[in-house]
Design an enzyme around this catalytic site. Sequence first.
Site, PDB file in Angstrom:
ATOM      1  N   CYS A  45     -51.960  58.809 -44.509  1.00 18.65           N
ATOM      2  CA  CYS A  45     -51.069  59.260 -43.426  1.00 18.65           C
ATOM      3  C   CYS A  45     -49.740  58.515 -43.565  1.00 18.65           C
ATOM      4  CB  CYS A  45     -51.697  59.051 -42.058  1.00 18.65           C
ATOM      5  SG  CYS A  45     -52.215  57.363 -41.705  1.00 18.65           S
TER       6      CYS A  45
ATOM      7  N   ALA B 146     -64.654  55.995 -40.816  1.00 16.26           N
ATOM      8  CA  ALA B 146     -64.477  55.897 -39.363  1.00 16.26           C
ATOM      9  C   ALA B 146     -63.079  56.365 -38.955  1.00 16.26           C
ATOM     10  CB  ALA B 146     -64.705  54.454 -38.901  1.00 16.26           C
TER      11      ALA B 146
ATOM     12  N   GLY C  15     -64.634  59.278 -38.021  1.00 12.23           N
ATOM     13  CA  GLY C  15     -65.556  60.347 -38.351  1.00 12.23           C
ATOM     14  C   GLY C  15     -64.962  61.736 -38.415  1.00 12.23           C
TER      15      GLY C  15
END
Length: 461
Positions: free
Chosen positions: A232, A113, A115
Site C-alpha cells: 500500500c 492479519a 484477514g
Amino acid sequence: MNEQLFPDNFLSSLSAENGFNEENFIKTHQLSDAPTSIRLNPFKLSAVKKDEQVPWCADGFYLNTRPSFTFDPLFHAGCYYVQEASSMFIDHIFKNIRPNIDGAVKVLDLCAAPGGKSTLLNSAINEEDLLLANEIIKTRVPVLTDNLSRWGQANVIVSNNDPKDIGRLKSFFDIILVDAPCSGSGMFRKDPQAMNEWSEANVELCHQRQERILANILPALNEDGYLIYSTCSYSHQENEDILDWLCQEFDLESIRIPIYKEWGIVETQSATQKAWGYRFYPDQVKGEGLFASCLKKKTNTGDLGTFKNNMQQKISSKEIDQVKAYINNADNYYYFKVQDDWLAINRAHKESLNILQRHLYLKKSGVRIGKLMGKDLIPDHELALSTIINKDAVLQTELTYDQAIQYLRRDNIDLSPTEKGWSLMNFEGQALGWAKLLPNRINNYYPKEIRIFSSAGSPAP
C-alpha cells in the site's frame, strides 16, 4: 489537508511515476473521503444490502453510506468483510493465474492479519485447495483467526511463523501472496496519521525488509508457481525496484494481468527488467493507494522430502461417528484431536496438515468442532460459524434484531424457549453462535473476547 501537510519530499518523490497527477492527487486528499466497500462471503448468501459493484471483484461492493458494522449481526455472522476496494484486485490476479495450474493448489498468504486478503483467497480457491494464512506478529494472530472462522471454510490453516521458517518448506506452495509491510503512503487519505511515519529513510528500511522477506520465502514456492506481490505504498523503491530485484536475483518471470482502461488502474513497467506492475491512485480509482504485481518462478529450489508421521492419535471409531453426526458430507473430512478438542479439515489436506504440524506453529486448522462429554458434544464457536455444520442435527433459534444484539453483547436474551439443549442462535437464518436453552433461563455462550462492548450504534442499512 493541503500540499504542505504531506511529508517533506513525498510529492517530489512521485513526480516521475507513471500516471501520477500531482494536482488531482492533492485535490482528492483535500476534498474526498475514502469510499466504504465490502466483499460478500459467497458461502453465506444473505440479504446484505449493497450498492455499486467493485469493477475488479465480483463479490466486492461500494456502500453509499458507512453504517455501524459493529451493530450489524450479519457482519458478525461472517456474511461479508469490510475491505478496501483497491486491495480486492488480488482476486482479479488470482483468478487469472489459477487456471494455469492443474489440480489442487496450496496457497500461502504470508503477512495475513487482519484477514482481508486471506478471506478473499479463501473465497477464490476450491474445496480441494488449501490456504495457509500466516501472521508474523503474534498479537495480530487472534483477529486473523476470528475473521477466518467467521468465513466458515474448512480448507484453511492459520500459522504464526517467521518467513524463514516457512521458507524451509521447499517447493510446498503453488501460489504465495506477499502483501508486504511498507511505508503506507497509499493509506494517507484513509489514515492521515500514517503521514507522520513516512520518510525517505523509512522507505529505504521498508525496501530492505521487503527484500529480506521475499528472499526467505521464495524457496517455499514451487517451480512454475506464482508470487503475488503487493504494497500500500506509492514509492518506486518498494514496488518497481523490488520487481527488478526479484527478476534479476531469482530469475522470476513477470506476468501481465489483463485490465480494462475504464477501471482507472495505471499499468507500469520496472526500469531494467520491464516487469509489469499495477498502480492504484485515489484520484483515478474508487479506492486507496495500492501496488500489485505477479511473477512466475522458473527455477527449482528442491523439495521438502519425505518424513515418517508419528503424530497420529489413536481415536475410537465410536467417537468419530459421534462427531460426524454434526457435519455435512461427513466422509469428506479428516477428524483429529488437539488435546480434548475435535477438529475437521478436508480429507484431501490430511498429509499437508501433518507436514505443517511438524514444521510450523499452527493456531487454527480447519474447523474446531468441540469437546465430547460422554454422549454429548459441547460445540465450539467455530462449528457454529462454519459452512460444514449439519444444521439438521442441532436446535436452531431465530432471533430478532434486538435479540441478536443482546446475544452479541453476551447479555441475557428476552426469549422464552420451548425446547432444551444446545441451540444455534440465528439472525435472518445466519448462525451467530451457541446458547444453551434451559427450563428457566438461557446460557449465552458467545465468546467473551469478541462480544460487542460499544454502548450505542445503529444497524447496517
